[in-house]
Motif scaffolding. Structure first.
Motif, PDB file in Angstrom:
ATOM      1  N   ARG A   1      -2.998   2.846   6.518  1.00 32.37           N
ATOM      2  CA  ARG A   1      -1.585   2.814   6.071  1.00 32.37           C
ATOM      3  C   ARG A   1      -0.836   4.055   6.578  1.00 32.37           C
TER       4      ARG A   1
ATOM      5  N   GLY B   1       0.808  -1.211   0.000  1.00 28.47           N
ATOM      6  CA  GLY B   1       0.000   0.000   0.000  1.00 28.47           C
ATOM      7  C   GLY B   1       0.843   1.263   0.000  1.00 28.47           C
TER       8      GLY B   1
ATOM      9  N   ILE C   1       1.945   5.166   8.231  1.00 26.14           N
ATOM     10  CA  ILE C   1       3.248   4.596   8.599  1.00 26.14           C
ATOM     11  C   ILE C   1       3.835   5.230   9.855  1.00 26.14           C
TER      12      ILE C   1
ATOM     13  N   PRO D   1       1.230   4.906   1.594  1.00 23.31           N
ATOM     14  CA  PRO D   1       0.757   5.713   2.719  1.00 23.31           C
ATOM     15  C   PRO D   1       0.280   7.101   2.308  1.00 23.31           C
TER      16      PRO D   1
END
Length: 313
Positions: free
Chosen positions: A276, A31, A278, A33
Motif C-alpha cells: 500500500r 487499506g 501510495i 498506507p
C-alpha cells in the motif's frame, strides 16, 4: 507540420486525464498506507505528524493539486516503504523493464510480421492454417502459465536457463544479461506475436485482393516491387497495432516480471500494491501511462510517412 502539432496538442489533455485517473484510482484502493511505517501503538500525535509529512492530512483534491505541482517539477514523492525518492526507484526499475520490453518487442514484431506475411500470401493453404493456429495459441495462453511452463522445462528439467532474477548486476556483459532475459522475453512476446501475426495477415490478404494488384502484374512489375506496394498499403495500420503492443509490453508486464522475479516496474508495482505504498504506486502508474501515451503519439507521427493520406485528412 500542422498534423504533427495537432497530434502533440491532443496528447496534452490525455496526459492530464491520465494523471487524474492514476491519482484517483490509487486513493480509492482499500487499506491504510501509513500502517507500513507506523508502529501498532503509535500515538495520535505521531500519526498526525506522519500524515503531515506525506501530505495525507489534506483533502484529496488538495492532495492531487500538490502532487500534480510536484510532478510537473519532476518530483514524484517519496516511497513510504523504502524512504527513497520515487523517481529514483522508478528509474532503476524502468531500466530493466525497457530492456525486457525491447527484446520482447524484437521477438514479437519479427515473428509476427514474418508469420503474418507468410499467412497473408498463402490464405486458405495449410501453411496459413498452421501459422493461424500458432497465432491463436500465442494470444490465448495466459502469460503466467506460459512462464511457469517454460521455467519447469528449461530451468528445472533441462537446466539450460536461469529461472528468475536479472543476474548479479555490476559489470555483466550484454550476453550475460540476455541469458537471464530469454525466458521472460519469450513469455512476454507470445501474445504480441499472435496479435501482430493476425493483424498483418488480414492486412496483407485484404491488400492482395484489391484491383490494383492485377494491374501491377499486368504492367510487368516483379514480385519484389509488388511486395513493396503491399507493404506501403499495410504499413500504417500494422504500425498502429505494433505501437499498441509495444506499449502493452512496457506497461503490462506485471505478471511476467512477478513470475520471473524480474526487477522491473511490474514487480515493483506488485510489491507497492501489497505494501500500500501510495507514492510509489502513483508515480509508477503515471510514468507507465505517460510512456504509453508518448508511444502512441510517436506512432501517430510516423504513420503519415507511410501513408500521406493520413496527413492530408
Amino acid at each position: 507540420m500542422f498534423y504533427a502539432l495537432k497530434r502533440i496538442l491532443s496528447a496534452v489533455p490525455i496526459a492530464f486525464a491520465v494523471s487524474v485517473v492514476c491519482f484517483s484510482l490509487v486513493q480509492l484502493a482499500p487499506g491504510d498506507p501509513l500502517s507500513l511505517v507506523l508502529p501498532t501503538d503509535a500515538t495520535q500525535e505521531i500519526i498526525n505528524a506522519t500524515k503531515l509529512r506525506y501530505g495525507l492530512d489534506q483533502p484529496v483534491p488538495i492532495q492531487y493539486l500538490y502532487w500534480l505541482g510536484n510532478v510537473l517539477q519532476g518530483d514524484l514523492g517519496t516511497s513510504i516503504a523504502s524512504g527513497r525518492p520515487v523517481a529514483s526507484e522508478i528509474t532503476t526499475a524502468l531500466f530493466y523493464t525497457l530492456g525486457l520490453a525491447i527484446v520482447a518487442s524484437l521477438i514479437g514484431v519479427t515473428l509476427g510480421v514474418t508469420f503474418g506475411l507468410i499467412a497473408g500470401y498463402n490464405v486458405g493453404n495449410p501453411l496459413d492454417k498452421i501459422v493461424s493456429a500458432i497465432a491463436i495459441t500465442g494470444v490465448s495462453i495466459p502469460h503466467y502459465w506460459l512462464g511457469i511452463v517454460l521455467v519447469v522445462i528449461f530451468a528445472v528439467n533441462l537446466d539450460m536457463l536461469p529461472a528468475m532474477g536479472a543476474g548479479p548486476g555490476g559489470d555483466m556483459s550484454l550476453l550475460d544479461r540476455l541469458y537471464f532475459m530469454v525466458l521472460p522475453a519469450v513469455t512476454l512476446a507470445a501474445m504480441p506475436t499472435g496479435i501482430v501475426t493476425r493483424s498483418v495477415r488480414a492486412l496483407v490478404a485484404e491488400t492482395l485482393s484489391r484491383p490494383f494488384i492485377p494491374a501491377l502484374k499486368a504492367k510487368g512489375l516483379t514480385d519484389a516491387q509488388i511486395f513493396w506496394h503491399v507493404f506501403k498499403n499495410a504499413a500504417p495500420t500494422a504500425l498502429a497495432v505494433i505501437g499498441v503492443q509495444l506499449g502493452y509490453l512496457t506497461a503490462g508486464s506485471i505478471l511476467v516480471e512477478t513470475v520471473f522475479s524480474w526487477p522491473g516496474t511490474g514487480l515493483m508495482l506488485n510489491t507497492a500494491i501489497l505494501q500500500r505504498d501510495i507514492p510509489l504506486l502513483q508515480g509508477t502508474i503515471l510514468v507507465l501511462a505517460l510512456f504509453f501515451v508518448a508511444l502512441n503519439l510517436v506512432v501517430d507521427l510516423l504513420q503519415p510517412l507511410f501513408d500521406p493520406r493520413i496527413r492530408r485528412s
